[in-house]
Scaffold this active site. Structure first.
Site, PDB file in Angstrom:
ATOM      1  N   LYS A  35     129.581   3.620  51.649  1.00  0.00           N
ATOM      2  CA  LYS A  35     129.398   5.245  51.095  1.00  0.00           C
ATOM      3  C   LYS A  35     127.720   5.024  50.919  1.00  0.00           C
ATOM      4  O   LYS A  35     127.004   5.814  50.701  1.00  0.00           O
ATOM      5  CB  LYS A  35     129.896   5.415  49.601  1.00  0.00           C
ATOM      6  CG  LYS A  35     129.800   6.482  48.893  1.00  0.00           C
ATOM      7  CD  LYS A  35     130.431   6.936  47.742  1.00  0.00           C
ATOM      8  CE  LYS A  35     131.918   6.729  47.435  1.00  0.00           C
ATOM      9  NZ  LYS A  35     131.912   6.675  45.522  1.00  0.00           N
ATOM     10  N   THR A 121     135.637  10.414  31.994  1.00  0.00           N
ATOM     11  CA  THR A 121     136.668  10.099  30.510  1.00  0.00           C
ATOM     12  C   THR A 121     137.569   9.198  30.025  1.00  0.00           C
ATOM     13  O   THR A 121     138.047   8.586  31.365  1.00  0.00           O
ATOM     14  CB  THR A 121     137.636  11.141  30.766  1.00  0.00           C
ATOM     15  OG1 THR A 121     136.828  12.342  31.861  1.00  0.00           O
ATOM     16  CG2 THR A 121     138.265  11.880  29.700  1.00  0.00           C
ATOM     17  N   PHE A 152     131.209  17.364  31.705  1.00  0.00           N
ATOM     18  CA  PHE A 152     131.762  18.455  31.074  1.00  0.00           C
ATOM     19  C   PHE A 152     131.962  19.657  32.415  1.00  0.00           C
ATOM     20  O   PHE A 152     132.558  20.832  32.341  1.00  0.00           O
ATOM     21  CB  PHE A 152     131.883  19.650  30.454  1.00  0.00           C
ATOM     22  CG  PHE A 152     132.306  18.977  28.729  1.00  0.00           C
ATOM     23  CD1 PHE A 152     133.021  18.844  28.371  1.00  0.00           C
ATOM     24  CD2 PHE A 152     131.397  18.392  27.808  1.00  0.00           C
ATOM     25  CE1 PHE A 152     133.701  18.378  27.244  1.00  0.00           C
ATOM     26  CE2 PHE A 152     131.496  17.326  27.156  1.00  0.00           C
ATOM     27  CZ  PHE A 152     132.732  17.019  26.429  1.00  0.00           C
ATOM     28  N   GLU A 155     134.983  21.177  39.041  1.00  0.00           N
ATOM     29  CA  GLU A 155     134.281  21.204  40.638  1.00  0.00           C
ATOM     30  C   GLU A 155     134.073  21.721  41.393  1.00  0.00           C
ATOM     31  O   GLU A 155     134.914  23.237  40.489  1.00  0.00           O
ATOM     32  CB  GLU A 155     135.586  20.439  41.505  1.00  0.00           C
ATOM     33  CG  GLU A 155     135.475  18.556  40.743  1.00  0.00           C
ATOM     34  CD  GLU A 155     136.991  18.389  42.301  1.00  0.00           C
ATOM     35  OE1 GLU A 155     137.111  18.924  43.240  1.00  0.00           O
ATOM     36  OE2 GLU A 155     137.215  17.478  40.778  1.00  0.00           O
ATOM     37  N   LEU A 250     142.222  32.320  31.071  1.00  0.00           N
ATOM     38  CA  LEU A 250     143.847  32.833  31.165  1.00  0.00           C
ATOM     39  C   LEU A 250     144.698  33.541  31.988  1.00  0.00           C
ATOM     40  O   LEU A 250     144.717  34.379  32.116  1.00  0.00           O
ATOM     41  CB  LEU A 250     143.359  33.948  29.848  1.00  0.00           C
ATOM     42  CG  LEU A 250     143.423  33.149  28.623  1.00  0.00           C
ATOM     43  CD1 LEU A 250     143.542  34.628  27.386  1.00  0.00           C
ATOM     44  CD2 LEU A 250     144.584  32.916  27.614  1.00  0.00           C
ATOM     45  N   LYS A 251     143.899  32.782  33.424  1.00  0.00           N
ATOM     46  CA  LYS A 251     144.261  33.296  34.611  1.00  0.00           C
ATOM     47  C   LYS A 251     145.754  31.895  34.511  1.00  0.00           C
ATOM     48  O   LYS A 251     146.261  31.481  34.988  1.00  0.00           O
ATOM     49  CB  LYS A 251     143.109  32.848  35.880  1.00  0.00           C
ATOM     50  CG  LYS A 251     143.204  33.462  36.686  1.00  0.00           C
ATOM     51  CD  LYS A 251     142.336  35.119  37.142  1.00  0.00           C
ATOM     52  CE  LYS A 251     143.284  35.159  38.416  1.00  0.00           C
ATOM     53  NZ  LYS A 251     143.607  36.817  38.224  1.00  0.00           N
ATOM     54  N   ALA A 252     146.635  33.166  34.870  1.00  0.00           N
ATOM     55  CA  ALA A 252     147.718  33.263  35.118  1.00  0.00           C
ATOM     56  C   ALA A 252     148.080  32.461  36.967  1.00  0.00           C
ATOM     57  O   ALA A 252     147.577  33.406  37.325  1.00  0.00           O
ATOM     58  CB  ALA A 252     149.300  33.480  35.066  1.00  0.00           C
ATOM     59  N   CYS A 260     141.296  16.024  36.816  1.00  0.00           N
ATOM     60  CA  CYS A 260     141.474  15.886  35.499  1.00  0.00           C
ATOM     61  C   CYS A 260     142.318  16.199  35.028  1.00  0.00           C
ATOM     62  O   CYS A 260     142.715  15.747  34.164  1.00  0.00           O
ATOM     63  CB  CYS A 260     139.519  17.235  35.198  1.00  0.00           C
ATOM     64  SG  CYS A 260     138.164  15.816  36.172  1.00  0.00           S
ATOM     65  N   LYS A 263     145.887  14.484  35.161  1.00  0.00           N
ATOM     66  CA  LYS A 263     145.661  13.043  34.345  1.00  0.00           C
ATOM     67  C   LYS A 263     144.814  12.658  32.803  1.00  0.00           C
ATOM     68  O   LYS A 263     145.634  12.144  32.408  1.00  0.00           O
ATOM     69  CB  LYS A 263     144.220  12.353  35.266  1.00  0.00           C
ATOM     70  CG  LYS A 263     143.658  11.040  34.798  1.00  0.00           C
ATOM     71  CD  LYS A 263     142.831  10.637  36.001  1.00  0.00           C
ATOM     72  CE  LYS A 263     141.201  11.052  35.557  1.00  0.00           C
ATOM     73  NZ  LYS A 263     140.351  10.131  34.778  1.00  0.00           N
TER      74      LYS A 263
HETATM   75  C1  UDX Z   1     137.617  20.341  34.696  1.00  0.00           C
HETATM   76  C2  UDX Z   1     137.532  20.981  33.525  1.00  0.00           C
HETATM   77  O1  UDX Z   1     136.743  22.411  33.000  1.00  0.00           O
HETATM   78  C3  UDX Z   1     136.028  19.923  32.954  1.00  0.00           C
HETATM   79  O2  UDX Z   1     135.495  20.886  31.562  1.00  0.00           O
HETATM   80  C4  UDX Z   1     136.083  18.884  33.132  1.00  0.00           C
HETATM   81  O3  UDX Z   1     135.197  18.313  33.462  1.00  0.00           O
HETATM   82  C5  UDX Z   1     136.915  18.462  34.536  1.00  0.00           C
HETATM   83  O4  UDX Z   1     138.142  19.450  34.895  1.00  0.00           O
HETATM   84  P1  UDX Z   1     138.234  20.900  37.135  1.00  0.00           P
HETATM   85  O5  UDX Z   1     139.278  20.241  37.536  1.00  0.00           O
HETATM   86  O6  UDX Z   1     136.710  20.722  38.204  1.00  0.00           O
HETATM   87  O7  UDX Z   1     137.275  20.904  35.756  1.00  0.00           O
HETATM   88  O8  UDX Z   1     138.791  22.823  37.428  1.00  0.00           O
HETATM   89  P2  UDX Z   1     138.448  24.130  36.302  1.00  0.00           P
HETATM   90  O9  UDX Z   1     137.791  24.973  36.969  1.00  0.00           O
HETATM   91  O10 UDX Z   1     138.591  23.641  35.384  1.00  0.00           O
HETATM   92  O11 UDX Z   1     140.239  24.135  36.751  1.00  0.00           O
HETATM   93  C6  UDX Z   1     141.180  23.462  36.637  1.00  0.00           C
HETATM   94  C7  UDX Z   1     142.292  24.007  37.689  1.00  0.00           C
HETATM   95  O12 UDX Z   1     142.864  24.845  36.394  1.00  0.00           O
HETATM   96  C8  UDX Z   1     142.686  24.036  38.584  1.00  0.00           C
HETATM   97  O13 UDX Z   1     143.854  23.674  39.227  1.00  0.00           O
HETATM   98  C9  UDX Z   1     142.579  26.041  38.501  1.00  0.00           C
HETATM   99  O14 UDX Z   1     143.524  26.719  39.590  1.00  0.00           O
HETATM  100  C10 UDX Z   1     143.212  25.922  37.261  1.00  0.00           C
HETATM  101  N1  UDX Z   1     143.323  27.006  36.164  1.00  0.00           N
HETATM  102  C11 UDX Z   1     141.802  27.145  35.627  1.00  0.00           C
HETATM  103  C12 UDX Z   1     143.945  28.732  35.671  1.00  0.00           C
HETATM  104  O15 UDX Z   1     144.957  28.033  36.552  1.00  0.00           O
HETATM  105  N2  UDX Z   1     143.418  29.254  35.736  1.00  0.00           N
HETATM  106  C13 UDX Z   1     142.712  30.019  34.534  1.00  0.00           C
HETATM  107  O16 UDX Z   1     142.051  30.617  33.536  1.00  0.00           O
HETATM  108  C14 UDX Z   1     141.796  28.269  35.046  1.00  0.00           C
END
Ligand code: UDX
Length: 432
Positions: A35, A121, A152, A155, A250-252, A260, A263
């Site tokens: 890597k 984390t 925080f 991705e 709040l997105k269903a 993250c 886990k």
């Molecule tokens: C998350 C945290 O947001 C971030 O602060 C932390 O450091 C790492 O974990 P990430 O896993 O990259 O980040 O994605 P995120 O955008 O938070 O979405 C997580 C999951 O939740 C996704 O599968 C997404 O589809 C889902 N999600 C998110 C929903 O289903 N509804 C929402 O309203 C928001």
């Protein structure tokens, strides 16, 4: 400032690239020599918008370096961030072997004062263990501090999240550590939340667990909406405009995934158990997340009757858009559930196909959305990539064997699809 980042994974690379962009001299270390060799040539092992450009530019400007030797990284840097993985053990507890190994390596290689900062984390009290480990292995009376500075970033928007955070959390226990980190973060004009190490560690787990709770909450509400004919998008909008609640997360949909939330939630439940507290709320959050996907499978079954022998076209596999990450992706689980029922799967994702090929068997990978739909009995939307928002549904209707769309992300206007002659099923909205 001179900074080392130990662990060149997602968090490590973004952190390293961004600190170098801010004018610091950064060395990223990883024990994966392949890597590191790739990174030296500008080959970035993950897909993250803007990251490659940032890495190449800062490496060229001699502010960003890569090494497979922790010794080299520790030798040249006053601040050392630990950004190695903390994967889950069988029981959900975080595996801290990587953190312990790095703490040990830092201890035996540091020649003068070092500030060691947890970026990964980690469970509350890891800071204490890092301190113990370094104290145990250190050769002479070299001074050091430990701090916690949780990240925080999300991705897909990691660089923007790093450069424009809502707040920066710093857990410290000495003035020197506080001064160094305050100086490092001086370019950021956002609130610095300065706490002790344990509070900083908890802020990270509590924040992720709370966001996951919001998602499971709205997914649970979507179940009621389905039953009574209400619209979860309207309910979420009505709730989210209340400033105390807020509109985000709040997105269903088909549930949360990624490296993250699942886990970290398990780890937090485990940490709580260790303290003697049964965090029942979070156990339910995880359960609702699993059940949400099962209810989606039921929707497909209810429409197709027999799944065996049917072809399902799935658009999207990544756990969310703008990433090729399929770790804990709900879509991956859905593919396996459908295959167990005997379905034939056609799949397209703009970025995740290469990763999907390594973990999925007997799936037909397609080059675009339209070829995926050809001769399928049902179109399923699993990830809300922008390109899926603009599809030509007249064309799709001709390609599908039957005009059935199950939308796991509520991407489309039900009325528009109904008028085009589709049977359209989404999450917590009226079936048309
Ligand atoms: C998350 C945290 O947001 C971030 O602060 C932390 O450091 C790492 O974990 P990430 O896993 O990259 O980040 O994605 P995120 O955008 O938070 O979405 C997580 C999951 O939740 C996704 O599968 C997404 O589809 C889902 N999600 C998110 C929903 O289903 N509804 C929402 O309203 C928001």
């Amino acid at each position: 400032m001179k900074i080392a980042i130990i662990g060149s994974g997602y968090v490590g690379l973004v952190t390293g690239a961004c600190f170098s962009e801010l004018g610091n001299k950064v060395i990223c270390a990883d024990n994966d020599a392949r890597k590191i060799n790739g990174l030296k040539k500008g080959l970035v092992p993950i897909y993250e918008p803007g990251l490659e450009e940032l890495i190449v530019r800062n490496a060229r400007n001699k502010r960003l370096f890569f090494t497979a030797s922790i010794k080299e990284a520790v030798k040249s840097s006053e601040i050392i961030f630990i950004a190695v993985g903390t994967p889950p053990l069988e029981n959900g507890e975080a595996d801290l072997t990587g953190i312990e190994n790095v703490a040990h390596s830092i201890a035996v290689n540091m020649k003068g004062y070092r500030l060691i900062v947890e970026k990964s984390t980690v469970p509350v009290e890891t800071g204490d263990w890092v301190k113990h480990t370094i104290t145990h292995y250190i050769k002479d009376k070299t001074k050091f501090d430990v701090a916690s500075n949780p990240e925080f970033l999300r991705e897909g928007s990691a660089i923007d999240d790093f450069m424009h955070p809502d707040r920066i959390v710093i857990g410290v226990e000495s003035k020197k550590a506080r001064d160094l980190l305050t100086e490092l973060y001086r370019p950021f004009k956002v609130p610095l939340v300065i706490t002790n190490i344990k509070s900083a560690e908890l802020i990270k787990h509590a924040s992720n667990a709370f966001l996951a709770t919001k998602i499971s909450f709205i997914n649970a509400v979507s179940q009621i909406c389905d039953k009574v004919g209400a619209d979860v998008e309207e309910v979420a909008r009505g709730m989210g405009l209340d400033k105390r609640i807020g509109p985000s997360f709040l997105k269903a949909g088909i549930g949360y995934g990624g490296s993250c939330f699942p886990k970290d939630l398990d780890a937090f439940v485990h940490i709580s158990e260790k303290t003697g507290y049964d965090f029942k709320l979070l156990k339910s959050v995880a359960k609702v997340n699993i059940e949400q996907l099962s209810s989606v499978l039921k929707k497909i079954k209810d429409s197709l009757w027999i799944i065996k022998g049917k072809t399902i076209a799935i658009l999207g596999l990544a756990f969310k858009p703008n990433t090729d990450d399929i770790r804990n992706a709900p879509a991956l689980r859905l593919v396996r559930m459908l295959q167990e029922e005997g379905a034939r799967i056609k799949l397209y994702d703009p970025q995740a196909i290469n990763k999907a090929r390594k973990v999925l068997d007997k799936v037909i990978f397609c080059a675009d959305a339209y070829s995926t739909c050809r001769s399928a009995d049902c179109l399923f939307i699993a990830t809300e990539w922008d390109e899926f928002k603009e599809l030509d549904f007249v064309k799709i209707k001709k390609l599908l064997r039957r005009p059935l769309i199950v939308d796991g992300r509520n991407l489309y206007d039900p009325e528009v699809l109904r008028k085009l002659g589709f049977s359209y099923i989404s999450i917590g909205r009226k079936k048309v």
